[in-house]
Design a protein around this motif. Sequence first.
Motif, short mmCIF file in Angstrom:
data_model
loop_
_atom_site.label_atom_id
_atom_site.label_comp_id
_atom_site.label_asym_id
_atom_site.label_seq_id
_atom_site.Cartn_x
_atom_site.Cartn_y
_atom_site.Cartn_z
N TYR A 1 0.86 -1.19 0.00
CA TYR A 1 0.00 0.00 0.00
C TYR A 1 0.89 1.24 0.00
O TYR A 1 1.26 1.75 1.05
N ASP A 2 1.25 1.70 -1.19
CA ASP A 2 2.22 2.78 -1.27
C ASP A 2 1.57 4.16 -1.33
O ASP A 2 2.26 5.16 -1.25
N TYR A 3 0.27 4.22 -1.47
CA TYR A 3 -0.40 5.51 -1.70
C TYR A 3 -1.34 5.81 -0.53
O TYR A 3 -2.18 4.98 -0.19
N ILE A 4 -1.18 6.98 0.06
CA ILE A 4 -2.07 7.34 1.16
C ILE A 4 -3.22 8.17 0.59
O ILE A 4 -3.00 9.12 -0.15
N VAL A 5 -4.43 7.73 0.89
CA VAL A 5 -5.59 8.41 0.30
C VAL A 5 -6.08 9.53 1.22
O VAL A 5 -6.13 10.68 0.82
N HIS A 6 -6.42 9.18 2.44
CA HIS A 6 -6.82 10.25 3.37
C HIS A 6 -6.69 9.78 4.80
O HIS A 6 -6.63 8.59 5.08
N VAL A 7 -6.62 10.74 5.69
CA VAL A 7 -6.66 10.48 7.12
C VAL A 7 -7.87 11.22 7.64
O VAL A 7 -8.09 12.37 7.30
N SER A 8 -8.67 10.52 8.42
CA SER A 8 -9.90 11.14 8.86
C SER A 8 -10.16 10.74 10.31
O SER A 8 -9.43 9.94 10.89
N SER A 9 -11.20 11.30 10.85
CA SER A 9 -11.53 10.98 12.24
C SER A 9 -13.03 11.08 12.43
O SER A 9 -13.68 11.87 11.76
N VAL A 10 -13.54 10.27 13.30
CA VAL A 10 -14.98 10.28 13.59
C VAL A 10 -15.15 10.38 15.10
O VAL A 10 -14.39 9.79 15.86
N ASP A 11 -16.13 11.16 15.49
CA ASP A 11 -16.38 11.38 16.92
C ASP A 11 -17.64 10.60 17.31
O ASP A 11 -18.70 10.81 16.73
N TRP A 12 -17.51 9.69 18.29
CA TRP A 12 -18.68 8.96 18.81
C TRP A 12 -18.76 9.29 20.29
O TRP A 12 -18.19 8.57 21.11
N PRO B 1 -13.46 22.12 16.07
CA PRO B 1 -14.80 22.35 15.51
C PRO B 1 -15.55 21.11 15.03
O PRO B 1 -16.76 21.15 14.98
N LEU B 2 -14.88 20.03 14.70
CA LEU B 2 -15.65 18.90 14.18
C LEU B 2 -16.11 17.94 15.27
O LEU B 2 -16.77 16.96 14.98
N ARG B 3 -15.77 18.22 16.52
CA ARG B 3 -16.30 17.38 17.60
C ARG B 3 -17.80 17.60 17.70
O ARG B 3 -18.31 18.69 17.42
N LYS B 4 -18.48 16.55 18.11
CA LYS B 4 -19.94 16.63 18.11
C LYS B 4 -20.46 17.61 19.15
O LYS B 4 -21.58 18.08 19.04
N ASP B 5 -19.66 17.89 20.20
CA ASP B 5 -20.15 18.82 21.21
C ASP B 5 -19.84 20.28 20.85
O ASP B 5 -20.11 21.18 21.63
N PHE B 6 -19.29 20.51 19.67
CA PHE B 6 -19.05 21.87 19.20
C PHE B 6 -20.27 22.31 18.42
O PHE B 6 -20.66 21.66 17.45
N PRO B 7 -20.93 23.40 18.83
CA PRO B 7 -22.17 23.78 18.13
C PRO B 7 -21.90 24.22 16.70
O PRO B 7 -20.84 24.77 16.41
N LEU B 8 -22.88 24.01 15.84
CA LEU B 8 -22.72 24.30 14.42
C LEU B 8 -22.39 25.77 14.18
O LEU B 8 -21.59 26.11 13.33
N ARG B 9 -23.01 26.65 14.95
CA ARG B 9 -22.79 28.07 14.68
C ARG B 9 -21.57 28.61 15.42
O ARG B 9 -21.36 29.81 15.48
N GLY B 10 -20.77 27.74 15.97
CA GLY B 10 -19.57 28.19 16.66
C GLY B 10 -19.89 28.60 18.08
O GLY B 10 -21.04 28.55 18.51
N LYS B 11 -18.86 28.95 18.81
CA LYS B 11 -19.11 29.43 20.16
C LYS B 11 -18.08 30.50 20.48
O LYS B 11 -17.07 30.61 19.83
N GLY B 12 -18.38 31.26 21.49
CA GLY B 12 -17.41 32.27 21.88
C GLY B 12 -17.76 33.63 21.35
O GLY B 12 -18.81 34.18 21.69
N TRP B 13 -16.95 34.13 20.46
CA TRP B 13 -17.02 35.55 20.12
C TRP B 13 -18.34 35.97 19.51
O TRP B 13 -18.77 37.10 19.65
N ARG B 14 -19.04 35.06 18.85
CA ARG B 14 -20.30 35.46 18.22
C ARG B 14 -21.31 35.90 19.27
O ARG B 14 -22.07 36.83 19.06
N ASP B 15 -21.29 35.21 20.42
CA ASP B 15 -22.28 35.53 21.45
C ASP B 15 -22.00 36.87 22.12
O ASP B 15 -22.84 37.38 22.86
#
Lengths: 416, 165
Positions: B50-61, B141-155
């Motif tokens: 397997y000489d070719y790396i396609v992607h590295v990814s992560s999933v949050d459960w 940001p891609l963790r499931k406990d991160f809200p879609l609209r972001g957090k922090g400065w917007r509020d």
Amino acid sequence: MTHPFEDQRTTVYKVDPEHPETLALPTLRTEEMMLNMGPQHPSTHGVLKVVLALEGERIVKAIPVMGFLHRGVEKLAEDGTYHQFIPHTDRLDYICAMYNNFAYCRAVEKLLDMKIPPRAEYLRTIVAEVQRIIGHLFWLGTQALDIGAMTVFFYTFRDREILLDFFDELCGARLTTSWYRIGGVERDFTPDLVEKLRRFADYFPPKIDEYVTFLETNRIWLSRTKGVAVISAEDAINFGLSGPTLRGSGVDYDLRKFEPYAAYGECEWSVPVGKNGDTYDRYWVRIEEMRESLKMVKQLLEKIPEGPVMAYVPSVTLPPKDKVFNDLASMIQQFKLFSQGFQAPKGEIYCGTEAAKGELGFYIVSNGEGKPYRLKIRAPSFIHMGAFDYMARGYMIADIVTIFGTYDIVMGECDR
Amino acid sequence: MHPLAEKIQQAFPEAFRQAVEWRGDLAIQVAREHLHAVCRYLHDDPGMDYDYIVHVSSVDWPDHPERFEVVYEFYSIRRRARIRVKTRVPEDDCVVDSMTDIWKGADFMEREVYDMMGIRFRNHPNLVRILMPDDYPEGFPLRKDFPLRGKGWRDTFPFIGEKTV
């Protein structure tokens, strides 16, 4: 009177008046210089900043700073239904929107294990190849412009406009098309469009020769592309490069041949492969790919099968638009699909598609709900930027625009 | 079981967790401690190649005791075959070995995973944020406990009266 900045001068010339021959040239003080290029530099094709460490005019290190166009597309995908993500894919590689739609729809169809009617497969392939020509025309024009050959830009954009007008006729948009649908395509070709494409297939080959004449008789183009941004086949594979960038190094990795999809298995064509792995070979690969694409379009136009352009799976596919307003069942179907989406089976798939820039892949994890649980985009531009530092080292500062351009990067896809 | 998965199981009986083949994709799950060795084997063994790396990814459960899943996808150009290698990491110790010494392309891909999901890679040459700003304080940001609209400065904007979801 001494100079006010005397003690701050770095080189001091001292000549012994009795022995003037001992005057040695002062050693020049050298140090690495950091130069900030971008994010608004015109040759970066979007917003990309590169911090260059220079020794004189040589590049010692090139650090790409990305993320100026990051919109969190992968996060947005988790919040919408599968259908709602299609317009987002337009905004990834906005030069080749059709191909992004294609790659995404293929991935979802793999997840659903869905069969597409043959007519839709043919239309998809034709439009995808037209999109590839557009992508390569755009690359050729801008790359030549960056290097200093302005004329080619006007010629390639002239022909690109013709094709964009076809897209306009096909789906009402030139760049953000969203013409592909899960299970097929949004609407059929008109006979007029088929005729126009046929005429284009005859019109275009002499034009490719024209671009080649412009460039290959241009000494500046040759000296600025030959031997610039060289990468060996082993390194290119190790970095995960794909598309013309990899094929320029002599690897015939092309998913259209390796894992034939859509109607690619039903026409005669070949994969152009370079030798030296430099910018010139990648340019040559792209020129030849345009010819091959045209060959495919020509062949496929002659044998488009009759039939529907959309699979009939009412729980997943959208009803024809004209029925939505006249037929109650279709209206309910449309409403349900857009408000709740469809339930994809539990599982995960990766589906790679050979887009104009390289392998565009979607890794989708589904937990059985109406939204993707996780959607990862394998963007070729992002991965190509990973090899940027390696490929830029040792070249002159003027080559940096060539090295940017050689991957055909689009920041919308790179930053997502 | 897929013959390749069997081969990997024989070579690494202590690392192998399970193999799943679905829609033509082969995915194997291995223990985190042995991930690097398994990947080295996949790259170097002539039968794997397997000489070719396609992607590295992560999933949050979030509900799983080992919360994060790190996903590597490889391709063999000579054999024209794909494989997906997955491993699980718990939240309080989310570290896996970096593959940058095997596939140079893993550099940016792993940085992206770190940036988006906060999984760290041991022996990575330059593990800093890549898409988000270097000084981004609001987490991953891609963790499931991160809200879609972001957090922090917007509020902190007075004209947005709504509460963050």
